[in-house]
Scaffold this motif. Sequence first.
Motif, PDB file in Angstrom:
ATOM      1  N   CYS A  47      34.101  19.726 -29.560  1.00  0.00           N
ATOM      2  CA  CYS A  47      35.014  19.079 -28.607  1.00  0.00           C
ATOM      3  C   CYS A  47      35.857  18.011 -29.300  1.00  0.00           C
ATOM      4  N   TYR A  48      35.219  17.189 -30.120  1.00  0.00           N
ATOM      5  CA  TYR A  48      35.981  16.198 -30.889  1.00  0.00           C
ATOM      6  C   TYR A  48      36.995  16.886 -31.792  1.00  0.00           C
ATOM      7  N   ASP A  49      36.565  17.972 -32.432  1.00  0.00           N
ATOM      8  CA  ASP A  49      37.443  18.707 -33.320  1.00  0.00           C
ATOM      9  C   ASP A  49      38.651  19.247 -32.566  1.00  0.00           C
ATOM     10  N   GLN A  52      41.012  16.457 -32.023  1.00  0.00           N
ATOM     11  CA  GLN A  52      41.647  16.105 -33.286  1.00  0.00           C
ATOM     12  C   GLN A  52      42.787  17.060 -33.618  1.00  0.00           C
ATOM     13  N   CYS A 117      35.454  21.886 -24.102  1.00  0.00           N
ATOM     14  CA  CYS A 117      34.821  20.872 -23.251  1.00  0.00           C
ATOM     15  C   CYS A 117      34.223  21.500 -21.998  1.00  0.00           C
ATOM     16  N   GLU A 142      30.817  11.623 -23.270  1.00  0.00           N
ATOM     17  CA  GLU A 142      31.783  11.782 -24.358  1.00  0.00           C
ATOM     18  C   GLU A 142      32.680  12.987 -24.116  1.00  0.00           C
ATOM     19  N   THR A 143      32.084  14.075 -23.655  1.00  0.00           N
ATOM     20  CA  THR A 143      32.860  15.290 -23.415  1.00  0.00           C
ATOM     21  C   THR A 143      33.845  15.099 -22.273  1.00  0.00           C
ATOM     22  N   ILE A 146      36.778  13.073 -23.501  1.00  0.00           N
ATOM     23  CA  ILE A 146      37.708  13.905 -24.276  1.00  0.00           C
ATOM     24  C   ILE A 146      38.561  14.750 -23.345  1.00  0.00           C
ATOM     25  N   GLY A 206      34.932   6.380 -34.296  1.00  0.00           N
ATOM     26  CA  GLY A 206      35.498   7.638 -33.837  1.00  0.00           C
ATOM     27  C   GLY A 206      34.790   8.233 -32.645  1.00  0.00           C
ATOM     28  N   ARG A 207      33.584   7.751 -32.339  1.00  0.00           N
ATOM     29  CA  ARG A 207      32.859   8.237 -31.158  1.00  0.00           C
ATOM     30  C   ARG A 207      33.327   7.466 -29.919  1.00  0.00           C
ATOM     31  N   VAL A 208      33.356   8.160 -28.814  1.00  0.00           N
ATOM     32  CA  VAL A 208      33.731   7.556 -27.539  1.00  0.00           C
ATOM     33  C   VAL A 208      32.692   6.523 -27.141  1.00  0.00           C
ATOM     34  N   ILE A 285      41.480   8.400 -33.107  1.00  0.00           N
ATOM     35  CA  ILE A 285      41.219   9.796 -33.454  1.00  0.00           C
ATOM     36  C   ILE A 285      41.211   9.893 -34.964  1.00  0.00           C
TER      37      ILE A 285
END
Length: 523
Positions: A47-49, A52, A117, A142-143, A146, A206-208, A285
């Motif tokens: 999800c982060y990727d 990004q 997500c 976190e998801t 995002i 970088g983490r929420v 990000i």
Amino acid sequence: MKNTYLYIFCFSLLSLGSCSLDTEPITQTDTNFYKTTDDAYSALVGCYDGMQVATGAAGKGVPVVSEIMSDDCFGGTGNSDKYDYAAIDEFDIARAPSEVDMYNDNWVAYYKALYRCNVFLSKMDQIDWKGDMTLKDNYISETRFIRAYLYFEMVRLWGNIPLLTAPSTDNIPQANPDDVYKVIAEDLVFAANNLPSVAYNATTSGRVTKWAAKSLLGRVYLYYTGYYGKSDLVGVVTKAQALQHLEDVIAGSGHGLVDDFSTLWPAASVDKYAGENNKEFVFSIKYTYTSDYNGNTDGNHWLVMFGMREFSSYPYGRGWGVTVNSKLWNAYTANDTRRVSTVIGINEEKIPFDKINNQREYTGYYNKKYTPMVDKDGKDLPLTMGSQFWDISQFQDYVVLRYADVLLMAAELGSGNAQSYFDDVRRRAYKTAFTSIPVNYDNIMNERHLEFALEGVRYWDLLRQGIGKASSTIAETTTLLNGGVQATKTISSVNIQKTKGLQQIPNTQITLSNGVLKQNAGW
């Protein structure tokens, strides 16, 4: 609709590169995945990727587009390039009539990220969390953050988008923006309420975080209520609640202002740079220098657009030449330290720039906050780090939210400490030349312009003041240099008003939807 760019299917969730686009119906099942906490972490990384890639490596980088649409930048680029950036800058597809798919790659990347997500959220209950419900709530939070961030970027840019909160292959029409904002608000409230109250220096960069969710809620509230003329955020968040979220960040996050504004930006400070994990950055990000043309897309691909056209001069690196309007330089007073930290002045810094004939819409000014860099030998920094590709391997993070923004948003929303918050931001900018001025709406908006110029904030601040304010501020007729020759540049307020400040829906998506999707007005 089965074969469509709208809904993206990807199983390599752990990969830090983007997966390939698949337009075929999916038949493989995922019954062997989403079982363990390791699986959950892999899915979260995916999800982060996705975020990004959508923000940094797909199509026209939204941070760049946001500046081109504002009054602070022109489309620029090469004098022999196509006119797609001019069409964006002037809100006029007639400038590049063949460019009917300017944002297709962005659209695909955003929906790919959303798909990841939504799949992950739908699988939460089948994962064995081993009794660690806190971990589960954190991953859900976190998801959902995002997802909220992605939808906020999309709904601001396009206004009218399909809304998906579960994996789907249905051919659905664009949603009412209120429905999208309701999902955004509920996702952010959930994250704000469920992420731990941990000071920024004890979190993973970088983490929420809880503080990121609360800060983004403030931004969403201000934009939605301003642009749509509403009194609250779709009945989910009131003005008082939005302010309280920001006050919580100020009181409990551990975030603060760095002492020297220039140290926020690597090209403005070089050896004094405060770093990507400094206390002022509430959410960024992350990017790195490992991008290549074999599927690794971890780099900041849009940064190169802001670089001086095909020219390097330490510490500034070459790029594709989106230019800064001289009006921005002139908006700062000489004793405002933000001027020389924000804008590269070719004449002011005695830079021997010799590519004017290659540059369209030359002004003599470029973005210093976000610019490629070179070492003292003139070598592009990504190459010194080991990358083979200087253009797609820029690695400066994109700062989505700064603590200064939290202070000014809280002041705008009527905090009892508004004058103090306002003064804190200005005191850093003016140092010994600081004098206090009254905290009021006009002064706050002017301060936001000077503080966040060239960070992808200004356009949205104008738009939330009303399309009339935005169009009259952005519109201008001026003389610029195209290939060294004087040319007239016109940005019409009529075009901005016709589009309502929104951008083009990709024609490919309209075609694939068999006309279910409708183009925005003015495009």
